[in-house]
Design an enzyme around this catalytic site. Structure first.
Site, PDB file in Angstrom:
ATOM      1  N   LYS A 176       5.536   3.856   3.810  1.00 41.69           N
ATOM      2  CA  LYS A 176       6.313   2.889   3.021  1.00 41.69           C
ATOM      3  C   LYS A 176       7.692   3.421   2.630  1.00 41.69           C
ATOM      4  CE  LYS A 176       3.193   2.474  -0.272  1.00 41.69           C
ATOM      5  NZ  LYS A 176       2.065   3.228   0.312  1.00 41.69           N
ATOM      6  N   ASN A 216       8.560   0.920  -5.656  1.00 44.04           N
ATOM      7  CA  ASN A 216       7.626   2.042  -5.803  1.00 44.04           C
ATOM      8  C   ASN A 216       8.263   3.361  -5.357  1.00 44.04           C
ATOM      9  OD1 ASN A 216       4.901   2.909  -6.437  1.00 44.04           O
ATOM     10  ND2 ASN A 216       4.593   3.225  -4.250  1.00 44.04           N
ATOM     11  N   HIS A 238      -7.286   4.204  -2.145  1.00 41.04           N
ATOM     12  CA  HIS A 238      -7.356   3.620  -3.498  1.00 41.04           C
ATOM     13  C   HIS A 238      -8.529   2.645  -3.653  1.00 41.04           C
ATOM     14  CE1 HIS A 238      -3.430   5.378  -3.988  1.00 41.04           C
ATOM     15  NE2 HIS A 238      -2.882   4.583  -3.104  1.00 41.04           N
TER      16      HIS A 238
END
Length: 477
Positions: free
Chosen positions: A132, A155, A202
């Site tokens: 990302k 982020n 996650h």
């Protein structure tokens, strides 16, 4: 892909509105300040009650914001909206109480989206299990090369609230979004978006792989021009198929192979576009050479293609793609070449903190001495070892959960020599590099791609990578 016309949300009247902000820290404090400045009655709740939290609370209370430390479970009376830090898990009692009361729950990304002005810059959004940050930075570099005012935000370290509400005027924003942030961003509607890849991560937070994927897929909702997906990762294309987008929005794939129509790909060392060209069934536009991508590892070429697809969706010319990729310098500890010692290359990919990232890193080299291990976070290593076994000259294992990797190696690559380092002191990384150098021969790559988190031995993956680089320098001297 379903189609619909999406309208922007109406400006909200914050005056006197009772808002609960869940969590202090990098998103909670700016959110509380922004809402307070707009006239909202803000109460911040926080699980922790340590010295740092008390200091942050004092700063907010001086502004007239109520702060409640040591109780993040109870919904303050009179709450009309909850704004949460992205990391707070969806199953917290506070959120159950909010849902029972019929309240909306927003994250910082949702708040930024709602607060942006009528002439706000459109968002080109990026998510995925790995890649990302690199892709978002590549995209920003390409947009800048096209002469556009932009920033890499979200982020990635630059707050979206700051980007949206600051004095700087942007033409377009390159926005990195995590699955946590997307979970709490129900009305986000990007110009175009990409899901780079999907691998288990996650899952303790999301509860299941299906829930994790669904949150990633929210990035496609309401896209206007392009939903960019990874041809090699069918799960990303499935998310595009399930998305509700604006009429005329297109699915655009990226591939390391020869691209079909509506795809970007690679032909004889050239990155080419068959999506944003006239008559894409017959024509292709050359964008850049593989040598323009730094580093030119396969997974990083995929990142470059995804960034290029989003830039082209925004109308950026081919030359800017090439110039932006040439100008881009990756962050530290991402498949970074440290040095060559005795004709052996030493590469730091400490950022490879899960098996998916490590697999991509291992695929970039032919003959490897692999340094791996750390905190497994519930991961299993059989698939990773099976796919990478033929490339392994040897393995040096470090860290708390190294036995899990050792067992996978014994099952799927029993012929590969393994050094198991049972130590966690500050000299452990130097010992690992020395052991790796003994296993390596000229032409090999010693690769730190741990496939695990770092916190058993190091403060973070940066410190782990720094220790590796320092050990390599000591070896070379």
């Amino acid at each position: 892909m379903g189609s619909r016309k999406v309208t922007s949300s109406e400006p909200l009247d914050w005056q006197g509105k009772h808002v609960t902000v869940a969590g202090l820290g990098v998103s909670g404090i700016p959110a509380a300040k922004v809402l307070h400045a707009r006239g909202a009655n803000v109460t911040v709740v926080n699980d922790g009650d340590d010295a740092r939290a008390r200091e942050q609370a004092g700063e907010l209370e001086a502004l007239g914001i109520t702060v409640r430390l040591g109780d993040g479970a109870t919904l303050p009376e009179g709450s009309e909206l909850v704004v949460t830090a992205p990391g707070w898990k969806p199953d917290k009692p506070l959120f159950a109480a909010a849902r029972e009361a019929g309240l909306e729950i927003w994250g910082d990304v949702e708040l930024a989206w709602r607060l942006r002005g009528p002439d706000a810059a459109p968002w080109l959004a990026i998510t995925g299990t790995n890649g990302k940050t690199t892709t978002t930075q590549m995209l920003a570099s390409i947009l800048k090369a096209a002469g556009l005012r932009t920033a890499a935000v979200g982020n990635i370290g630059v707050s979206l609230l700051d980007a949206v509400l600051g004095d700087e005027q942007y033409d377009v924003l390159a926005v990195e979004l995590s699955s946590y942030q997307l979970h709490w961003a129900p009305s986000l509607r990007a110009h175009s978006a990409a899901v780079l890849n999907l691998a288990p991560d996650h899952l303790d937070w999301h509860g299941s792989m299906e829930a994790y994927a669904a949150d990633k897929g929210r990035i496609y909702e309401g896209n206007r021009v392009a939903c960019v997906y990874n041809v090699a990762d069918k799960a990303t294309e499935d998310l595009v198929r399930g998305a509700d987008v604006e009429e005329g929005c297109r699915a655009v794939g990226f591939t390391l192979g020869t691209p079909g129509p509506s795809q970007l790909g690679v032909v004889e060392g050239i990155l080419v576009d068959r999506a944003f060209v006239e008559d894409r069934h017959k024509n292709a536009q050359e964008l850049a050479e593989i040598s323009d991508v730094n580093p030119p590892a396969p997974h990083n070429i995929a990142n470059a293609l995804a960034a290029a697809a989003l830039a082209r969706a925004f109308g950026v010319p081919a030359r800017a793609v090439r110039d932006g990729l040439r100008d881009f310098t990756p962050d530290a500890h991402r498949i970074a070449h440290v040095a060559d010692v005795d004709a052996v290359a030493y590469v730091d990919d400490s950022k490879a903190t899960n098996t998916h990232a490590a697999e991509a890193s291992l695929a970039a080299y032919e003959s490897i001495v692999w340094i791996a291990g750390g905190l497994a976070k519930g991961a299993t290593f059989d698939e990773l070892v099976t796919k990478s076994a033929k490339r392994l000259r040897g393995v040096v294992l470090i860290g708390q959960d190294r036995a899990l990797i050792h067992e996978a190696l014994a099952r799927h690559a029993p012929e590969v020599p393994v050094v198991d380092l049972d130590r966690t002191d500050t000299g452990a990384m130097l010992a690992a590099v020395q052991e790796a150098s003994r296993l390596a021969v000229a032409g090999d790559t010693v690769l730190l791609a741990p496939a695990c988190a770092s916190m058993d031995m190091f403060a973070n993956y940066n410190k782990r990578g720094d220790a590796f680089a320092e050990a390599v320098r000591e070896l070379g001297s």
